[in-house]
Each structure stands twice: as C-alpha cells, then as structure tokens.
Design a protein around this motif. Sequence first.
Motif, PDB file in Angstrom:
ATOM      1  N   SER A 611      -0.586 -64.007 -15.234  1.00 64.75           N
ATOM      2  CA  SER A 611      -1.789 -63.168 -15.228  1.00 64.75           C
ATOM      3  C   SER A 611      -2.862 -63.850 -16.069  1.00 64.75           C
ATOM      4  O   SER A 611      -2.554 -64.704 -16.912  1.00 64.75           O
ATOM      5  CB  SER A 611      -1.461 -61.779 -15.780  1.00 64.75           C
ATOM      6  OG  SER A 611      -0.733 -61.916 -16.968  1.00 64.75           O
ATOM      7  N   PRO A 612      -4.147 -63.498 -15.836  1.00 68.98           N
ATOM      8  CA  PRO A 612      -5.218 -64.195 -16.562  1.00 68.98           C
ATOM      9  C   PRO A 612      -5.186 -63.891 -18.053  1.00 68.98           C
ATOM     10  O   PRO A 612      -4.952 -62.740 -18.446  1.00 68.98           O
ATOM     11  CB  PRO A 612      -6.492 -63.645 -15.927  1.00 68.98           C
ATOM     12  CG  PRO A 612      -6.095 -62.396 -15.237  1.00 68.98           C
ATOM     13  CD  PRO A 612      -4.629 -62.460 -14.948  1.00 68.98           C
ATOM     14  N   VAL A 613      -5.402 -64.899 -18.858  1.00 71.99           N
ATOM     15  CA  VAL A 613      -5.473 -64.672 -20.302  1.00 71.99           C
ATOM     16  C   VAL A 613      -6.815 -64.033 -20.622  1.00 71.99           C
ATOM     17  O   VAL A 613      -6.908 -63.040 -21.326  1.00 71.99           O
ATOM     18  CB  VAL A 613      -5.294 -66.014 -21.053  1.00 71.99           C
ATOM     19  CG1 VAL A 613      -5.410 -65.805 -22.567  1.00 71.99           C
ATOM     20  CG2 VAL A 613      -3.954 -66.640 -20.697  1.00 71.99           C
ATOM     21  N   ASN A 614      -7.871 -64.589 -20.062  1.00 70.15           N
ATOM     22  CA  ASN A 614      -9.212 -64.024 -20.250  1.00 70.15           C
ATOM     23  C   ASN A 614      -9.758 -63.615 -18.887  1.00 70.15           C
ATOM     24  O   ASN A 614      -9.684 -64.402 -17.932  1.00 70.15           O
ATOM     25  CB  ASN A 614     -10.143 -65.063 -20.867  1.00 70.15           C
ATOM     26  CG  ASN A 614      -9.586 -65.543 -22.198  1.00 70.15           C
ATOM     27  OD1 ASN A 614      -9.292 -64.745 -23.074  1.00 70.15           O
ATOM     28  ND2 ASN A 614      -9.404 -66.852 -22.306  1.00 70.15           N
ATOM     29  N   PHE A 619      -7.452 -69.726 -14.317  1.00 65.22           N
ATOM     30  CA  PHE A 619      -6.210 -70.408 -14.670  1.00 65.22           C
ATOM     31  C   PHE A 619      -4.982 -69.498 -14.676  1.00 65.22           C
ATOM     32  O   PHE A 619      -4.368 -69.257 -15.713  1.00 65.22           O
ATOM     33  CB  PHE A 619      -6.377 -71.111 -16.026  1.00 65.22           C
ATOM     34  CG  PHE A 619      -7.565 -72.020 -16.043  1.00 65.22           C
ATOM     35  CD1 PHE A 619      -7.580 -73.168 -15.266  1.00 65.22           C
ATOM     36  CD2 PHE A 619      -8.684 -71.705 -16.795  1.00 65.22           C
ATOM     37  CE1 PHE A 619      -8.691 -73.993 -15.252  1.00 65.22           C
ATOM     38  CE2 PHE A 619      -9.791 -72.532 -16.782  1.00 65.22           C
ATOM     39  CZ  PHE A 619      -9.810 -73.679 -16.010  1.00 65.22           C
ATOM     40  N   TRP A 620      -4.682 -68.958 -13.567  1.00 65.27           N
ATOM     41  CA  TRP A 620      -3.459 -68.165 -13.440  1.00 65.27           C
ATOM     42  C   TRP A 620      -2.982 -68.210 -11.995  1.00 65.27           C
ATOM     43  O   TRP A 620      -3.704 -68.672 -11.107  1.00 65.27           O
ATOM     44  CB  TRP A 620      -3.660 -66.735 -13.946  1.00 65.27           C
ATOM     45  CG  TRP A 620      -4.646 -65.896 -13.164  1.00 65.27           C
ATOM     46  CD1 TRP A 620      -5.988 -66.072 -13.101  1.00 65.27           C
ATOM     47  CD2 TRP A 620      -4.335 -64.771 -12.342  1.00 65.27           C
ATOM     48  NE1 TRP A 620      -6.559 -65.116 -12.299  1.00 65.27           N
ATOM     49  CE2 TRP A 620      -5.559 -64.296 -11.817  1.00 65.27           C
ATOM     50  CE3 TRP A 620      -3.160 -64.095 -12.008  1.00 65.27           C
ATOM     51  CZ2 TRP A 620      -5.632 -63.197 -10.974  1.00 65.27           C
ATOM     52  CZ3 TRP A 620      -3.236 -63.000 -11.174  1.00 65.27           C
ATOM     53  CH2 TRP A 620      -4.454 -62.565 -10.661  1.00 65.27           C
TER      54      TRP A 620
END
Length: 755
Positions: A611-614, A619-620
């Motif tokens: 899952s997306p960090v931000n 980048f996921w």
Amino acid sequence: MTIAKRIFFTSISFFVFNSCASDSNEQSVDDRLDTLLSKMTLEEKIGQMNQYSSFWDVTGPAPKEGSTAKQFEQLKNGLVGSMLNVNGVENVRKLQQIAVEETRLGIPLIFGFDVIHGFKTISPIPLAEAASWDLEAIELSAKNAALEASAAGINWTFAPMVDISRDARWGRVMEGAGEDPYLGSKIAHARVKGFQGDDLSAPTTIAACAKHFAGYGFPEAGKEYNTVDIGAPTLHNMVMPPFKATIDAGVRTFMNSFSQLNGVPATGSKYLQRTLLKEKWNFDGFIVSDWGSISEMVAHGYAKGDNHAAELAINAGSDMDMESHLYVNELASLVKEGKVDPALINDAARRILKVKFELGLFDDPYKYCDEAREASVIGSQSNLSEVLDLAKKSIVLLKNENNVLPLAKKGQKIAVIGALASDKTSPLGNWRLAADINSAVSLLEGLKAYSGNTITYAKGADLTTGKTEFVSDLTINTTDTSGFKEAITLAKKSDVVIMALGEHAMQSGEGRSRAYLGLPGVQQELLEAVFAVNKNIVLVLSNGRPLTIPWAAQNIPTILEGWHLGTQSGNALAQVLYGDYNPSGKLPMTFPRSVGQLPLYYNYKNTGRPSPVNPGEVFWTHYIDQKNTPQYPFGFGLSYTTFGFSKPIVNNTYNQNKQVTVSVKVTNTGKREGKETVQLYLRDIYASVIRPMRELKGFEQVVLTPGQTKEIIFTLTEQELGFFNNQQKWLVEKGDFEVYVGEDSQTINQVNFKL
Ligand code: BGC
C-alpha cells in the motif's frame, strides 16, 4: 441374464480363465498377473500400453499416419490394450469380442471415455458443480455419471480434472474446481469416490483418472498448451494437493499433461511420474499420456524424433500411450537396442493389467455390456432429479439490488431476451459427447413451466453463426444487430426483462483460451440497448469461466451466475428466479474486473509495498488504470436472505494435542430460510517461505430458518497449519496467525492466535 447370454458368457470366461490366468478364484491378483505376464511376449505387453480412439469419434487431432485398417489388425493381434471414445453396449461389445475372442491371450480391453460432468444425463460443468461447495452432491453426481457410463459399456473415465488455475483466459477452467487447492482437494476426493465407489469390480462403478499431471492449469498468459514455469512453493502447495487427494481417495489412474513444466514436458518428466507419483506417493495404478502428448515432445524441443520421444516417455514413467502410436511402433526396438529396460515394460503392462483385474474384466469382459441395464439406467428419472438438485445448488447470485429477485409468480409481463435463453444444447456444456443434441431444458422452457406470468421472447441477436462442434472453431456474430429492434420493443412493454447472455458452451473447454473476457459478440451492445428502455433487468449469465462484466456489475440491478448447468438447466434457473430455491452457490474462482488483472486470485502473497506510504505516490503494488480488487471475490455469493457472524473464538491447544479449534455463531438475519457456506481462512503472518494473505482451510454449510443461530466449530491441525518449503519439507512454524471466518474470502471477521 438371458440363457443364451449366460452360455456365451460361460464359454468366454472359460476361455479367459484358461488362456490368461488359470484357477482364478484361488489366486491373488498378483499371482494371476504373474501367470499372465509370464505368457506374454514383449510385443503383447507393449500392446497393453497402446490406446486408440474409436474408429468413428475423436477428441483430439487425428495422427497423420493413422490408418484404421492397421489399427484393426493390431487389435486382432493383441497390440491394443485400450480404446477411448467408444460408447454404447453394441459398439463396446464388438470391439471387446475381437480382443477376447480373436487375440492369442484374449486379454480384455479397458474402455476410456471423457465422462466429465455426466454421461447422457448432463450435470453442471465441473466449475459450476464446484460453486455448490456441496461435496455430497458432487460425489453423487460422479456416481450417477459412472452409473450411466458403465451401463453404456464404459469402465474408465478421464476425470476428475483437478488442475488448479488462476487464469480465466484458459478455457479449461470449466473442467476444474477453480483456483483453490483446499476446495479443489475436497472436490477431487469426492469425485474419485463417486466414480469408483467402494468396489471397483461392481458393474456400476468405473476407474477414475486424475489429470493433468501436473501444472497444466498454469499456462503462461492463459494460452492453451502453453509453457508452465512455476516455482516449488506453487507446485507443491497449490498444484499438488488435489492430486494427492485423489491418491488418498484411491484413484486408479493418472493422466499426464500436454504442457511442459519448468523446461521438461510433463509426459517426459521422471520427477513427476516416477519420483513423486510412483515412488513418494506409492501410486500403484497406471499413467496414461494425454492425447498424442508423447509425440508432442518432439515439437516441444525435448525429443529429437518419435523414437526418442517413446524412449523418454517410458523411461519417465508414462505407462500408456494415448494416440501417439509411438509405443506400439517404437518400444520393441528400443528394448532390443538396450535403450529401454524390459523391466519398465513389464511394470507398465502389469499396472494396466492390474486395473483390468480390479475392474473384474478378466472374470467377465462383458460385465459392462448389458443391454437391459443400458436401456433402463441411462437418462433415468432419479438421475434427472439429482442433476436438477445440483444445478440449483451451483447457481450463484452475484447482485440483487432492490430485491428484483425472486420474481413474483403471477401478474407480471416478463420479457426474455438473448440467444442463449432458447438454446437447448449450449447448457450441456463442453464435455457432453454422449448427450443428445438439444436435450437440455432451456431457460425459456423452464420459465414457461410457471404459468402465472406472461412470458414473451425475442432473441435480440445470434451469438454464433455456423457450426458449434467440439473439434472446430466457433464463429461469433459480431455484426448482425437486426434483431435488436424487436427486443427493445418487447423490453419497453415488460415489467421485468430477463437477459440470457454469456458464452456458448463451445467457447470454453480445451483449445478455447480467450484474450477478451467480456460478453462475446454484440451482447454487450444488446444489453445496453435494452437497459436504455427498461432498467429492470435480471442478467442470467451462462459461461464456462469467470467473465469481465464491469458495466453490468455497475448498472444492472440483478445478476445471476448460471454457468452451463446441464440437462436440467432451465428448470434449475427458473426455480431460483422464482424463489423456489434460495440461491446458495459461492464462486470457486475470482471474477476479475479486467483481463489485465489476470492471473488474479484471492490467495496471493503480499509484496514489500502492498500500500502507498504517502498518498499520491506511485511506489506501491498497483495499476495506474485499474483497481487491485476483483469484481467478485473467491467464495462470494448472495442469498435471498442474509446471515450474520459472531466474532470467532479460538481455543488453542496446539501444544497439548496439536490442534486449534475456531468457533463461530452464524445467524440467519433475513426473512427466508437459506443456506450459508461458512468459510474459514488462515494467514501465517511470517514464515520461512512467504505464505499467502489468506488460505481457505475449512468450510461448512448450514441451513438456517429466519432468526435461527448455529454454532460451527472448525478444527485446525498440522495439515491446515503447515506448508511445503522449497525443499519439499512439510513445516508447521511457530508464530502468529490470523483467522477469518465469514461469508467469503474478503470477510473481515477476524481473530488472531499464536503457535
Ligand atoms: C484432453 C484430455 C482428454 C483426452 C481424451 C485430451 O485432448 O486433454 O483431458 O481426456 O483428450 O479425450
């Protein structure tokens, strides 16, 4: 038995006992096999390993050099051990007579046939049967199929196909039990039990065949016969369990596969056939090649020619050659040249003869040839009602907004639209070699049997044009919309529109991979045109695989998955549509939103970037143009009632008695009686080989009246908690587990425990 027949039978059995195995009753099968084998020449042993298709029906490409006259000659000389695609007592008897009366040793033939989902009376396609999750009904379906097939002279079915597959592009998913190894194993076991019963020598049971060993369900890009490259965890944890389940059920034969597995054709794989199946699993039945798969090792680039292909196949452990004609042509010289150990020929012939003994063919080669039984058993009333029962259980309710279903039984004007609504052959599915053409009850006929409503029909558009044959390509209508006008006019005047859309049965099955999984031809256009004038649509899908139906899933209020349901298709659908049966099916395979998501399956593994960090970063693990989630998940299916689940309670006594129990209370929270399939999923959160996010490890079906509650207790043992690591070692690792119990693979009803 008539007197004439009895005299005939007695003289035949005298002949067989005296020529093949003297003093049969006193001797064990092993002794009888020894005696028989000691009398056989090398060529006769190889003859047992040779299988031809009938001289009038084929289920694969005919070999280039396949003269019928030569095959007949070989049959008379004891150089044929088995025939496939022969059916009917008269035909079977004719060929058996040649084998028994005209060959030197009188060894009977074993007759194989693709009895895949029924024989003459057709059950739902196997993928649909799997949607019932009803193991008893599935076993009964195989038992009834065996009953009919054996009455038509057949004693061996090429079923069950137990290939797990995650890719709906592959047309053969219709023949399997879907994507999950746990459900697939239970069904594989049930099917073998159904075909073989407890007594293989009974005239009503037939030998089963686990196919296609192994990996055939993982072709690259879902393209038929394509390369299979899978790692050890997938091979041993996903592909193998259903095969192992058939061994545990006592399956007597295996079929290898057309495809290559990690660079070696399955047909030439010593690892699969000798090391794993015959040595590790102790399988003492025989392995038949798939149709021509021995000779196909040349095209694969594994054998340098026919002679080499035969050598590779026998050395790898393929016992019987289906339609390559290579064993009969090449093996004797290979033995003489010292390239093949005669002990391997002995072993293969022995395995084949053993199954013939177990079937009782040496005691009575005509035991499956009883005309009176043939006339009374095939198409019997009880079989019809049992295929109806399973057809109802196989239907999956995918959407029921505004509770359009069940339909009121009177006072409604119902329009039925779509070529599949009146089709009496397509519901029979892909494997229905022995069924009569047009023998299914169509949806239209089923609906008309309820007389309280006005039912009117417009085809709208043809789905196919031209022939719809098992061996040939199909032509889909992609241009002719001339019937739309009539359909639209009818829809305008109606209260409810039932649209029967989907795939023709000959769009799924062998050789029928698809790159587009939407509604074929002009059906999507037709659906949208009708929707524009009447939104009260019930979409009844017919298909042999998951389809992509994003527009329908969003816009059409009611969707029923009707697969290809067999002889009783229309009756089953009508009973569900009118609410006489409350739908209870659950998807055995994920329905994707789009083809680009494939392969898509519920038991996937997490990536390092799930899952997306931000928010907003790319980048996921995702698509930039599609969701990750499916349209409908594995295990999904609605009912006309609703169910609620309590939070699961874990009783972890693993350290004392190696088991963990999980209990949950299920309540019918709606207004009608209904059946729920309660599903338990497990996640081993961290392990030495990464485990899937969820894995089905238990299920149970409960029927509840409104307001009724029942407690279900699942038991998890080493078998459910463990997995094969990359060295093929079975491990149960200490650590944290998540358990989910609920209505499908996306349930959030969760509890954790520690081992
Ligand atoms: C299929 C098998 C089938 C055999 C005999 C092959 O083409 O792959 O599953 O049993 O033909 O009909």
